[in-house]
Scaffold this active site. Structure first.
Site, PDB file in Angstrom:
ATOM      1  N   ASN A  81       0.850   1.207   7.384  1.00 19.53           N
ATOM      2  CA  ASN A  81       0.648   0.720   6.161  1.00 19.53           C
ATOM      3  C   ASN A  81       0.617   1.366   4.860  1.00 19.53           C
ATOM      4  OD1 ASN A  81       0.382  -2.275   7.010  1.00 19.53           O
ATOM      5  ND2 ASN A  81      -1.241  -1.187   8.406  1.00 19.53           N
ATOM      6  N   ALA A 120      29.750  38.672   1.450  1.00 20.61           N
ATOM      7  CA  ALA A 120      28.509  38.382   0.697  1.00 20.61           C
ATOM      8  C   ALA A 120      28.997  37.727  -0.803  1.00 20.61           C
ATOM      9  CB  ALA A 120      27.788  39.419   0.681  1.00 20.61           C
ATOM     10  N   ARG A 146       0.822  -1.270  -0.094  1.00 19.82           N
ATOM     11  CA  ARG A 146      -0.046   0.064  -0.041  1.00 19.82           C
ATOM     12  C   ARG A 146       0.706   1.523  -0.015  1.00 19.82           C
ATOM     13  NH1 ARG A 146      -4.014  -0.332   4.758  1.00 19.82           N
ATOM     14  NH2 ARG A 146      -4.234   2.117   3.967  1.00 19.82           N
TER      15      ARG A 146
END
Lengths: 452, 452, 452
Positions: free
Chosen positions: C226, C362, C17
């Site tokens: 499941n 930066a 499943r």
């Protein structure tokens, strides 16, 4: 004319369950220190004075009360004793005295006002805010008779009939300023902990033949905060209030549960906010603006019809004009974006002033810090800054100038000029194969050396 | 053969409580304008015609109905009147006519089909969708007798027995196309607001001796949207439906509450989605692919066994082939990534075509915009683009070529070539100390100037 | 002395499943494969052995059990049969044998210990963990008499009286090691599916005159998984446990519902975490550190008083010392940041070693990959790396050196040196207008060509 109100805010508790170096009442809630919520709710009553009661040595807590007065409770002898330490600061005050708690920050002005109004109407010596508790077991019960508060029974002292009562004591009180001295003076500490409980002011008032009343509020307003988990629950309650107000103001939020607001966030109508947006304190957003998913905005004004994000960070001191676009992975810090300016991709604009309709290319950095000072970058209107450029501040790019992609700009660029700060391309045909062979051999050698 | 279905969609309401310049039914829900949800639910019934009823001047709303026909309700005289304005567009239609609401977008095709089927079976003149309301007080009650709908009682007119009924009127109706003209003609406006209510078609049908029925649906499907808060609630309901369908399809979501889907998002089995991922409209994801946390994806096809994010932004027009890696702080816009190509760190690829197995270095920018036009960057297969490069479009990097780190590429690079577009390094020994002294002095001077 | 415990972990189920190529019990939960949660809960009992029962060919599942032993269940003939396949691995074991399920990963050590203790006290042959079910209908009922478990009635076989019982069978059992062989041998497969059910061990024990008992646990601990939807529910339960523990440890989370923890995330007291932070496995965070909104951290140690984010990504192998700042759109991968080092904006530091108090500008990229090998960048203490620089590894920047903004560094920089790797700026006055005219004309021509 009505006699003025005074508010006493008890803030001397220890807060050990927070396990924190930060005093409990300074822990942040919706962008403000916890105690500020109580102070703001109190201030909207326009009281003649607010008095904070703080623990000895709690400088930061005391500072949070400024400009209001505060007194120090030298020894922790209970809420009655704490309130008593405020008496000198209340000298001459004859009107209602509200006693509230710095660690119960969800109380609203409207509820406090209802208590004061009811006390004035009933000419009561003491009024208590109560609430119908989902689970009354931990709380003192308010025993009412003929619409008056007869007494408060502590949970442990309640008999079966009293235990069945679910109208509980919040601890918030309004005392008659003309009587508060004598009422507090009558409270005794003949209990297990040898503390003076403010609750006992009710019995004291009754014993002296005064009227005592209770006014009902919502349980959620009285939630006290003693642990990090309770702090998070209070934050959730506050956020729900703030989000409901934003919806009312005409803000769309696709998933309001993932929009975090500050207590002072201001929205015009027709603002749209995507999922996962955090507002720190000090933000206003004008009409027609869209804040897309994954943004973090603090201390900034955002104009009309702007598009922000996704993945934008706007830091304090920023001012974003109408029709500006700030795109993904872009940071603004103390930066002004003029009307219609754009910075759409991967850029850092710190201490910058970008002119109207200018375009900041992807990867542009306003180099504001040299290790010692912070410097400003000024870009004029209608300028075009090419991608991956470094603007080394202090530097000015003139109106209508072009900076070519990949340039390092260290000198001012006049209006209308074109600036280059990059090397000319050199292409070597057929050289990739030998270069790659060399790099491959280097990697193989390193691997061999590692495995030895 | 069954007679064909027609659907009338009422969309002429004002929506003032939204406080928005955007018409209410165009507000987005799961990536679509609100009204489109109703149109799609209706279209899956394969009706012979869909007719929109819009307010005068509501051009954008009318446009949202294309290619279906729409009629204008000149004056807002109620739902019965609105439906009547659709009659000319229904000329010659004899089958069932469904009346649905553009501002109640959660209605499903299955529920509409059940109503039509029941009306056909019962040969009813009017069928109404009802629901068992958690709180019936605001709704009209459906009074049933012997399995038929006897009448609808408005809440304000209901007696105690009727008030106890919790089976309520959704407003959604199915009218017999052969009778709709006469039924609507029989509705009067003798009420407080002087409006013609569609609800009164039930009484009209009964008065003419026809059968009327009611069919039960889920309350959630009938939620009308009148405010921003209700819009958010509808969005939540829709998201829960979409997430449940994704789970069923074999998608893993660690925290489904923070995955935002569009109504048309398509997943193959065995897709894994981290927390905080937003899908705009037009996305499909193939099997084995992992979308990590903090991604924003819109208008893009993602192939098999790809790894996307965290912090990736993929914009419309992008096509990401199998086994591609798109890493953090990377933006794709209208960009094709060939099989196995990688752009793992801080890059902007706009209007680019990246060949299979090519590697795009960190900080690379495809410079697609020059202020006037958007241009394409084409990188061949197996190319290596060094970090912090700027590819100034229009430009081509040939198959198997290398671009060295930090290069600005303005000219095409032939296959197998190595391109440099950067300055040679110059190192000045011992110069950091004097440089720093200079910078420090500059900062100190600025500070002094400021404090003056 | 108590006889040692053995644990049998059943992991041979199919999991169809899930619709997944990945075996069900390897699907991740809180950063671990599902089965590992059961193994860890079991291991804390200090059992003498743990035996996994796996399906044929399930190599990855078998590997997940290492270093514990595992046996293969050749054919899927039920839980009783699966347990039987573990008997050879239990040879000589005489103490309690717990049987648990790899797909029910929420079981806690404390609950298992209570079962073992109760079995020992009652000298029972079989003990079963039961729970009071909100909806008992799908479960077998535990029929108790005089404090003992009399029998288990399957739901389909239960009469009205038994159906009213809400004390249900979790499937988790503790069997007496001296009896387990004979008990399992007595189980028959005379049922519809012709399977051997472990549940029948209870009847077998009773038939042989042994004591059987049941011990109550919380329903949530027994949730089996499941489907993908159930996996998400289990994840939510686990996250709530982990968040509660973090609060207790003195961690602040403004919105705990959007902080995702791994089962092994370690926090000191006084850590603050903003909304939307994901922790992958292997993270520890020291006291006083703030992790701001929108971070993704995995496999990293974070020191004291650091500031991380917003929008930071820290990848495995990273070590972040005290007082480090990692800012927005910064990625660390296998990188060490020395005490007080900073990388505040848009940077990629991969395979780097950044010295104490150094500042990374930066847009800096540590260019660690050349297409073949990964190389290290080493930056000494107190260095200053200018914005938009590319550090092409392997390369060393010496202590106290400066790299100027926009430089490509390909050679080592000695301590105290200044390195340039960029072109000098050239400014051409008045050239923006003709350049723009040219670009505008090019765009117009392209548009014309397109429209042809």
């Amino acid at each position: 004319m009505k006699s003025p109100i005074a508010v006493v805010v008890l803030a001397a508790g220890a807060g050990t369950r927070m396990k924190s170096a930060l005093p409990k009442v300074l822990h942040p809630l919706a962008g403000w220190p916890m105690v500020r919520h109580v102070l703001e709710s109190a201030a909207r009553l326009k009281p003649s004075r607010i008095v904070g009661v703080v623990a000895p040595g709690a400088k930061d807590v005391a500072a949070a009360f400024a400009p209001h007065s505060r007194t120090v409770q030298r020894t922790p002898l209970g809420t009655g004793h704490a309130t008593k330490t405020a008496l000198p600061a209340l000298k001459g005050h004859r009107g209602p005295v509200l006693v509230v708690y710095a660690d119960a920050p969800l109380i609203t002005t409207a509820t406090l006002q209802r208590l004061v109004d009811a006390c004035r109407k009933a000419k009561s010596a003491v009024g208590v805010l109560g609430f119908v508790a989902r689970d009354p077991s931990p709380y003192g019960r308010l025993i009412m008779r003929d619409g008056r508060l007869e007494r408060i029974v502590e949970s442990r002292d309640a008999d079966a009939t009293e235990k069945a009562i679910d109208f509980c004591n919040s601890g918030v009180m309004c005392l008659d300023g003309a009587l508060i001295g004598s009422l507090l003076g009558a409270i005794k500490n003949d209990n297990v902990k040898s503390e003076f409980y403010l609750t006992d002011a009710v019995a004291a008032a009754r014993a002296a033949g005064h009227v005592t009343i209770a006014v009902e509020g919502e349980e959620a307003e009285f939630q006290g905060i003693n642990s990090r988990a309770e702090l998070a629950v209070a934050e959730k309650t506050l956020q729900q209030r703030l989000r409901a107000a934003a919806f009312e103001a005409g803000v769309s939020m696709a998933d309001p549960d993932t929009v975090w607001l500050a207590a002072d966030t201001k929205f015009a109508a027709d603002v749209t906010i995507g999922p996962n947006v955090r507002f720190g304190p000090g933000v206003s957003v004008a009409s027609g603006t869209e804040i897309r998913a994954f943004c973090d905005i603090e201390g900034a004004r955002i104009g009309r019809d702007a598009i922000i994000g996704p993945f934008a960070r706007i830091r304090p001191g920023s001012d974003v004009a109408d029709q500006v676009h700030i795109g993904n992975f872009v940071e603004l810090k103390a930066t002004r974006m003029g009307r219609g300016a754009k910075a759409n991709h991967l850029a850092y604009l710190g201490d910058a002033d970008i002119g109207a309709a200018s375009n900041i290319g992807a990867g542009t950095i306003a180099v504001n810090y040299d290790g010692y000072g912070k410097w400003r970058t000024v870009v004029g209107a209608d300028a075009f800054v090419g991608s991956n450029s470094s603007l080394v501040a202090p530097v000015k790019i003139g109106r209508g100038a072009n900076v070519t992609a990949g340039s390092v700009i260290t000198e001012d660029v006049p209006a209308g000029a074109v600036a280059f700060g990059r090397a000319r391309q050199v292409t070597k045909k057929g050289r990739a194969a030998p270069l790659r062979a060399k790099l491959k051999a280097r990697a193989a050698a390193a691997k061999r050396a590692k495995n030895k």
